[in-house]
Design a protein around this motif. Structure first.
Motif, mmCIF file in Angstrom:
data_model
loop_
_atom_site.group_PDB
_atom_site.id
_atom_site.type_symbol
_atom_site.label_atom_id
_atom_site.label_comp_id
_atom_site.label_asym_id
_atom_site.label_seq_id
_atom_site.Cartn_x
_atom_site.Cartn_y
_atom_site.Cartn_z
ATOM 1 N N LEU A 4 0.850 -1.184 0.000
ATOM 2 C CA LEU A 4 0.000 0.000 0.000
ATOM 3 C C LEU A 4 0.886 1.235 0.000
ATOM 4 C CD1 LEU A 4 -2.973 1.115 0.443
ATOM 5 C CD2 LEU A 4 -2.386 1.226 2.850
ATOM 6 N N LEU A 5 0.640 2.158 -0.920
ATOM 7 C CA LEU A 5 1.374 3.422 -0.947
ATOM 8 C C LEU A 5 0.383 4.553 -0.721
ATOM 9 C CD1 LEU A 5 4.185 4.830 -1.617
ATOM 10 C CD2 LEU A 5 3.232 5.196 -3.889
ATOM 11 N N TYR A 74 -9.999 11.981 -1.369
ATOM 12 C CA TYR A 74 -9.193 10.773 -1.298
ATOM 13 C C TYR A 74 -9.647 9.808 -2.383
ATOM 14 C CZ TYR A 74 -7.499 12.768 2.973
ATOM 15 O OH TYR A 74 -6.915 13.614 3.876
ATOM 16 N N ARG A 75 -8.687 9.264 -3.110
ATOM 17 C CA ARG A 75 -8.956 8.360 -4.235
ATOM 18 C C ARG A 75 -8.271 7.043 -3.982
ATOM 19 N NH1 ARG A 75 -12.739 11.464 -6.212
ATOM 20 N NH2 ARG A 75 -12.016 13.601 -6.088
ATOM 21 N N TYR A 76 -8.838 5.991 -4.548
ATOM 22 C CA TYR A 76 -8.296 4.654 -4.364
ATOM 23 C C TYR A 76 -8.118 4.027 -5.722
ATOM 24 C CZ TYR A 76 -9.983 6.026 0.039
ATOM 25 O OH TYR A 76 -10.178 6.766 1.169
ATOM 26 N N ARG A 82 0.406 -3.049 -6.567
ATOM 27 C CA ARG A 82 0.273 -2.228 -5.371
ATOM 28 C C ARG A 82 -1.098 -1.552 -5.328
ATOM 29 N NH1 ARG A 82 5.403 1.562 -4.058
ATOM 30 N NH2 ARG A 82 6.172 -0.116 -2.758
ATOM 31 N N SER A 83 -1.559 -1.259 -4.096
ATOM 32 C CA SER A 83 -2.758 -0.434 -3.926
ATOM 33 C C SER A 83 -2.340 0.976 -3.512
ATOM 34 C CB SER A 83 -3.659 -1.008 -2.831
ATOM 35 O OG SER A 83 -4.183 -2.228 -3.234
ATOM 36 N N PHE A 84 -3.156 1.947 -3.896
ATOM 37 C CA PHE A 84 -2.803 3.338 -3.637
ATOM 38 C C PHE A 84 -3.950 4.080 -2.958
ATOM 39 C CE2 PHE A 84 -0.634 1.803 -7.397
ATOM 40 C CZ PHE A 84 0.696 2.144 -7.153
ATOM 41 N N VAL A 85 -3.593 4.866 -1.942
ATOM 42 C CA VAL A 85 -4.529 5.844 -1.387
ATOM 43 C C VAL A 85 -3.945 7.205 -1.740
ATOM 44 C CG1 VAL A 85 -5.597 6.799 0.685
ATOM 45 C CG2 VAL A 85 -5.167 4.340 0.545
ATOM 46 N N LEU A 86 -4.689 7.969 -2.522
ATOM 47 C CA LEU A 86 -4.167 9.233 -3.032
ATOM 48 C C LEU A 86 -4.956 10.390 -2.435
ATOM 49 C CD1 LEU A 86 -3.263 9.962 -6.712
ATOM 50 C CD2 LEU A 86 -4.724 11.538 -5.478
#
Lengths: 420, 302
Positions: A4-5, A74-76, A82-86
């Protein structure tokens, strides 16, 4: 490597941030048919011939009307790697406030510049804020390179200037990456562009997928803010007394000697409990319940710490604050400080300096701190707090400054020297 | 945005974050309540709350806003869960508000938009100061703007331009009398995360989340089922199909999807392959305008 990043975007208005984020979502196939239909319909209504990807992320009515981003969203999205929380932050007037909000939990920040304008005041300010918060890695996306015919020289000049600025803020050049992109056309976002043959680095997405993420600080000394005391008083658990919280730093094992602060009482960890059973070890980021060998009076707000490396307990914090409110800070102001799970009353003793992000210098003894100012202050506390330097332990070195009258969050605070 | 391929080890971090949020609210507020509809998100939220306070009981009651248009399977599930875990349940029935004239039935018969008044009046009546909701930021672009702790004014309204900055994991729950804070412990979860976690933890859900035979009719591109909400109308043909529900809301506006997925793993495979978001596929109330969700949130809805 973590799968997760957490990342944040930053940049000034009209640099194309929403379009870039929309492009990342679109190219990672994180946009589904009905969402794309809605965007296509809205784009046609606006007289556009191709879907305006920024409409995917500008979620509020007035954002779409004005074509700007007002608040952090917040975007996913995810790729097989990998998974991203932006945290998608606006570039508008209230820049620092939103950048601080988006970046406080980020492991990497993507800064955008318009290739036609290069590094501007806002870029330098954002980079300074990201450095202050200790965001470990930066990416500079040089956007709208299509409008300059994919010109290599322009990109190289911007990249050099930015890297030099980041180094002066304390960044190691290895943790700063610059990429030429066109968010509108998708060049070097998720797919390598044939129009920048001179660029041999990764695409933005490749970089996000492979960049090493700093692990949680497991080898630091234990820091465990007690959030809640669990006392069931049920027939099954008549004498159970557990201290619930999330490990802020370090690792804990049964048998470890700990100290409870601010009282300074020592004890040992008897057991680490979770609803799924006891653990032999737990590290930073885990929400657990600790049971101690001695029966001590511990309440919400206390800190359980490694006995051999406790933080200092102080009734005076000197630190850096990012002032996030339109109500200015003046010496003598009464505020609340939230640190870990404890909120205490505080008095603003002194404003030592205001930091100028443009010149990377400071102005001594300012009369006030205004919205978006960064300054060094001393706060006198009504009760002592166990604090670490933000640089060595961000979770126990961070605090909020809160308005006692209406409860508003006034500032993000970082314990210790962050600029000189 | 719906994310389709989560890495399962994210679930450890998401669970830990949600537990932290529950404990923070228990420590900071006087009268919290969990909004519970019996749907998958609120069921998951309750599962996490139970874990957060184990081995002590959950220190919050549940609140269900009953539109009168619920699926009977979901009400049975709700009552079963409440009994099994020894919870307290407050029910606000929209019908009561209609019966005594505080609310008027809409011409289109939809009860979902009528939930806001009973919700706000029940919160005020019980003096609840923190209200947990199962909302996720990936559901809808207005929800993507939500903070985890979301302050509402004395009218329950959300003002997106005046949200507090939310920094690190230091949540600010201060509020003035009459104000309330909506709390979203599942903010950072996606639909796929929810299903992977349900699989990992073997969380029981209402049966209608899995494929079953049901008489349905087509309206506005959705498969609706018969019920007290009126339908089928003339010209709406009823056919028996194998369907399941992706979301569980008010029966008048929640559609079924055609499906043969009878297990959690089959549901995960189906959700992963779907090219529609869960709301886009099955929720009529979000289709009413470009900003339907935002407008309802401003009024006090979740």
């Amino acid at each position: 490597m973590s799968s997760l990043l957490r990342l944040a975007t930053a940049g000034s208005v009209d640099d194309g941030k929403s379009t870039l984020v929309g492009r990342l979502l679109y190219d990672t196939k994180s946009v589904l048919a009905d969402q794309l239909d809605a965007v296509t319909r809205a784009s046609v209504d606006k007289g556009l011939s191709t879907p305006d990807l920024s409409l995917l992320v500008d979620g509020l009515r007035s954002e779409r009307e004005q074509g700007i981003t007002i608040d952090v969203a917040y975007r996913y999205f995810a790729t097989p790697k990998r998974s991203f929380v932006l945290a998608d932050t606006p570039g508008h007037v209230q820049y620092t406030r939103n950048t601080v909000t988006g970046a406080s939990t980020a492991q990497l920040a993507v800064l955008l510049v318009d290739a036609r304008n290069g590094v501007v005041e806002q870029t330098r300010r954002h980079a300074a804020v990201l450095a202050l918060l200790g965001v470990p890695r930066l990416v500079l996306a040089v956007n709208k390179i299509d409008l300059l015919d994919y010109d290599e020289t322009t990109f190289t000049v911007i990249a050099k200037e930015f890297t030099a600025h980041a180094e002066s803020l304390g960044y190691d050049p290895a943790s700063v990456v610059t990429i030429p992109v066109s968010a509108l056309h998708g060049d070097n976002v998720a797919t390598r562009s044939g129009r920048t043959p001179w660029y041999d680095g990764p695409t933005l997405l490749e970089h996000l997928e492979t960049v090493p993420v700093a692990p949680d600080p497991h080898d630091s000394p234990l820091r465990f803010p007690v959030q809640y005391v669990i006392r069931p008083r049920t027939p099954e658990y008549p004498d159970y007394r557990g201290y619930a919280g999330q490990i802020a730093a370090g690792t804990v094992r049964p048998g470890d000697e700990i100290v409870v602060l601010p009282q300074g009482i020592r004890s040992h960890v008897e057991r680490i409990d979770t609803a799924d059973g006891p653990l032999g070890e737990a590290g930073a980021g885990s929400s657990v319940t600790l049971l101690l060998t001695e029966d001590i009076d511990i309440t919400r707000g206390d800190l359980i710490a490694a006995a051999d490396a406790p933080p200092s307990v102080t009734d005076e914090i000197t630190g850096t604050v990012c002032w996030l409110s339109s109500k200015p800070l003046k010496p003598g102001a009464r505020v609340l400080v939230k640190h870990g799970a404890r909120t205490v009353q505080a008095l603003t003793d002194e404003l030592h300096a205001r930091f100028d992000e443009q010149t990377l210098s400071s102005v001594d003894d300012p009369e006030t701190l205004e919205l978006n100012d960064i300054g060094r202050v001393t706060l006198r506390l009504a009760e002592p707090l166990p604090v670490d330097d933000y640089g060595s332990s961000p979770r126990t070195g961070a605090f909020l400054v809160i308005d006692p009258k209406d409860g508003d969050t006034l500032a993000a605070g970082l314990v210790g020297e962050r600029f000189s | 945005m719906t994310t389709l391929e989560p890495a399962t080890d994210n679930l450890v971090a998401l669970e830990s974050e949600a537990i932290h949020i529950f404990r923070e609210v228990a420590g900071e507020f006087d009268r919290p309540v969990i909004l519970f509809s019996g749907g998958k998100d609120s069921t998951l939220m309750l599962h996490l709350a139970i874990k957060a306070f184990w081995p002590a009981p959950v220190p919050f009651p549940l609140l269900h806003v009953d539109t009168g248009h619920n699926f009977p399977e979901v009400l049975d599930f709700r009552d079963h869960v409440v009994e099994k875990h020894g919870l307290r349940l407050v029910v606000a029935k929209v019908q009561d508000w209609i019966d005594d004239g505080r609310l008027e039935e809409r011409a289109d018969g939809l009860r979902n938009p009528l939930q806001t008044t009973p919700l706000l009046e029940t919160i005020a009546g019980h003096k609840f100061d923190a209200v947990f909701g199962g909302g996720r930021r990936d559901e809808e672009r207005a929800r993507a703007k939500e903070r985890i702790f979301s302050l509402r004014n004395a009218f329950g309204q959300w003002e997106p331009r005046r949200q507090r900055p939310e920094l690190w994991n230091l949540y600010n729950g201060r509020h003035r009398p009459g104000e309330q804070v909506r709390v979203f412990p599942l903010s950072n979860w996606t639909e796929a995360d929810v299903w992977h976690y349900i699989a990992r933890e073997q969380v029981a859900l209402p049966s209608i989340y899995y494929a079953h035979e049901r008489p349905v009719y087509r309206r506005d591109g959705m498969w609706l089922t018969e019920g007290p909400w009126g339908g089928p109308r003339d010209g709406e043909d009823v056919a028996t199909k194998s369907v399941r529900y992706r979301t569980v809301g008010d029966g008048s506006c929640t559609g079924a999807v055609e499906s043969t997925a009878t297990t959690v793993d089959e549901v995960i495979a189906e959700v992963t392959a779907s090219r529609l978001t869960e709301r886009g596929a099955t929720r009529a109330d979000d289709r009413m305008s470009e900003a339907a969700m935002e407008d309802r949130k401003r009024e006090g809805y979740f």
